[in-house]
Enzyme design. Structure first.
Site, PDB file in Angstrom:
ATOM      1  N   TYR A 110      39.924  -9.015  41.394  1.00  0.00           N
ATOM      2  CA  TYR A 110      38.518  -8.626  41.468  1.00  0.00           C
ATOM      3  C   TYR A 110      38.146  -8.067  42.841  1.00  0.00           C
ATOM      4  O   TYR A 110      37.184  -7.311  42.961  1.00  0.00           O
ATOM      5  CB  TYR A 110      37.616  -9.825  41.168  1.00  0.00           C
ATOM      6  N   ASP A 166      38.816 -15.324  33.691  1.00  0.00           N
ATOM      7  CA  ASP A 166      37.765 -14.572  32.984  1.00  0.00           C
ATOM      8  C   ASP A 166      38.110 -14.502  31.498  1.00  0.00           C
ATOM      9  O   ASP A 166      37.281 -14.785  30.631  1.00  0.00           O
ATOM     10  CB  ASP A 166      37.662 -13.165  33.587  1.00  0.00           C
ATOM     11  N   ASP A 213      49.823 -16.089  29.208  1.00  0.00           N
ATOM     12  CA  ASP A 213      49.817 -15.598  27.814  1.00  0.00           C
ATOM     13  C   ASP A 213      50.096 -16.740  26.848  1.00  0.00           C
ATOM     14  O   ASP A 213      49.433 -16.894  25.819  1.00  0.00           O
ATOM     15  CB  ASP A 213      50.818 -14.436  27.631  1.00  0.00           C
ATOM     16  N   LYS A 233      51.277 -15.897  35.834  1.00  0.00           N
ATOM     17  CA  LYS A 233      52.385 -15.143  35.259  1.00  0.00           C
ATOM     18  C   LYS A 233      53.493 -15.079  36.313  1.00  0.00           C
ATOM     19  O   LYS A 233      53.826 -14.000  36.832  1.00  0.00           O
ATOM     20  CB  LYS A 233      51.925 -13.733  34.856  1.00  0.00           C
ATOM     21  N   ASP A 293      36.502 -16.981  28.141  1.00  0.00           N
ATOM     22  CA  ASP A 293      35.822 -16.441  26.951  1.00  0.00           C
ATOM     23  C   ASP A 293      36.482 -16.974  25.683  1.00  0.00           C
ATOM     24  O   ASP A 293      35.814 -17.332  24.708  1.00  0.00           O
ATOM     25  CB  ASP A 293      35.885 -14.903  26.924  1.00  0.00           C
TER      26      ASP A 293
HETATM   27  C1  IPM Z   1      31.981 -13.514  33.798  1.00  0.00           C
HETATM   28  C2  IPM Z   1      31.653 -12.065  33.583  1.00  0.00           C
HETATM   29  C3  IPM Z   1      31.753 -11.340  34.912  1.00  0.00           C
HETATM   30  C4  IPM Z   1      33.178 -11.403  35.373  1.00  0.00           C
HETATM   31  C5  IPM Z   1      31.214  -9.903  34.912  1.00  0.00           C
HETATM   32  C6  IPM Z   1      29.787  -9.839  34.423  1.00  0.00           C
HETATM   33  C7  IPM Z   1      31.341  -9.268  36.269  1.00  0.00           C
HETATM   34  O1  IPM Z   1      32.487 -11.545  32.597  1.00  0.00           O
HETATM   35  O2  IPM Z   1      31.298 -14.160  34.615  1.00  0.00           O
HETATM   36  O3  IPM Z   1      32.900 -14.015  33.149  1.00  0.00           O
HETATM   37  O4  IPM Z   1      34.020 -10.588  34.962  1.00  0.00           O
HETATM   38  O5  IPM Z   1      33.488 -12.297  36.157  1.00  0.00           O
HETATM   39 MG    MG Z   2      33.756 -12.969  31.661  1.00  0.00          MG
END
Ligand code: IPM
Ligand code: MG
Length: 369
Positions: free
Chosen positions: A142, A250, A226, A193, A254
């Site tokens: 990032y 990230d 993975d 990884k 999710d």
């Molecule tokens: C998160 C989001 C952010 C990230 C974006 C909005 C920059 O997806 O907080 O998970 O990628 O960190």
């Molecule tokens: Mg995210």
């Protein structure tokens, strides 16, 4: 003693809608539990860009550095898709994380009993799930340099991002994960990884170093990221705390969020080093985004944002019992069948609005005293 200070940054999309419900919850704790906060509000993301031409004004950054905790809604939206990268709404959030040095991002994935049927996975796979992903938040791909899109001088272009981690960056987030594990199931699984990336090899070595030297009482395992993604959907209950880098975190968070039924449920805490007060630098935000498709319709689920405030009570203000009170109120409301649209399945009754969900949670809070 002065009241603790909160900076609220509702941001874009559904951010302001869900944050309104959090404000009511904050007021409830002030009125009914004597937990008063001095609250100020400011702009972030596209909302800040519209007013200041930047996704986070310097003055807002200064405020964020000065308060006891920041609560953020969401940033981004299609309106800003064509903006230059440097002023995109997301840059406002990334600036907050970076300049406040919020290196440990805690993303709990808990499955409420009332929602176990709602996950896309079988009920016995997710019922009772309680895992914590600790995502490194201020380094890695990032932020690594060099980065950019360049001409190759042969008529083509190439894009570059750099995954870079130092020993100390890895050790400090590993420590955060081991500390959390001691207060939970005492297990850490580290994901990288190391089979293809040097930064992954270093990650594994440094996590192992911290374990051997400081946390031998905690059980440590390693997994390629993975495989970790696969294991998360195969049998997520094998995990307690997962520690991983910024990008893998990230993606994996999710994935873990969806195990619990809806992204609308998941809170997060981003913590840095202790301030003079002894409190960590901290920002709390839901894991979900700005959800432009449902913005302004009163459909958004405010629970992730409300549970983020519960995390603030626990991690910034040492009010674990009050955090549990709030979490239990949310659990009660779900058990009572109150559902925003994201928590409905075909054939269910009518969904409640964002505000009605807030009403129900406040009523459940009232019932606890
Ligand atoms: C998160 C989001 C952010 C990230 C974006 C909005 C920059 O997806 O907080 O998970 O990628 O960190
Ligand atoms: Mg995210």
């Amino acid at each position: 003693m002065a009241n603790p200070t909160l900076l609220i940054l509702p941001g874009d999309g559904i951010g302001p809608e869900v944050m309104s419900e959090v404000t009511r919850v904050i007021d409830w704790f002030g009125a009914k539990r004597g937990l008063k906060f001095d609250v100020s509000e400011d702009l972030v993301g596209g909302a800040a860009y519209d007013t200041h031409g930047v996704p986070l004004a310097d003055a807002t950054m200064d405020k964020a550095q000065a308060v006891d905790a920041v609560l953020l809604g969401a940033v981004g939206g299609p309106k800003y898709d064509d903006l230059d990268f440097s002023v995109k709404p997301e840059r406002g959030l990334l600036r907050l994380r970076k300049e406040m040095d919020l290196f440990a991002n805690l993303r709990p994935a808990q499955c409420f009993d009332a929602l176990a049927d709602f996950s896309s996975l079988k009920k016995d796979v997710v019922a009772g799930l309680d895992i914590m992903i600790v995502r490194e938040l201020t380094s890695g791909v990032y932020f690594g340099e060099p980065r950019g899109i360049f001409d190759d001088n042969e008529g083509g272009r190439f894009g570059v991002n750099t995954q870079r981690y130092t020993t100390e960056e890895i050790r400090r987030v590993a420590r955060a994960a081991f500390e959390l594990a001691r207060r939970r199931g005492n297990k850490v699984c580290s994901m990288e990884k190391a089979n293809v990336m040097e930064s992954g090899i270093l990650w594994r070595e440094e996590v192992t170093w911290v374990h051997e030297n400081e946390y031998q009482d905690v059980e440590l395992s390693h997994m390629y990221a993975d495989n970790g993604a696969m294991q998360l959907v195969r049998w997520p209950k094998q995990f307690d705390v997962i520690v991983t880098d910024n990008l893998f975190g990230d993606v994996l968070s999710d994935c873990a969020a969806m195990l619990t039924g809806s992204l609308g449920m998941l809170p997060s805490a981003s913590l840095g080093a202790p301030m003079e007060s002894g409190r960590p630098k901290a920002l709390y935000e839901p894991v979900h985004g700005s959800a432009p498709d449902i913005t302004g319709q009163g459909k958004a689920n405010p629970i992730a944002c409300i549970l983020s405030f519960a995390m603030a009570l626990r991690y910034s203000f040492d009010q674990g019992d009050e955090a549990t009170r709030l979490e239990k109120a949310v659990e009660q409301v779900l058990a009572d069948g109150v559902r925003t649209a994201d928590l409905m399945q075909k054939g269910d009754g009518k969904p409640v609005s964002t505000t009605q969900m807030g009403d129900a949670i406040l009523a459940a809070l009232d019932a606890t005293i």
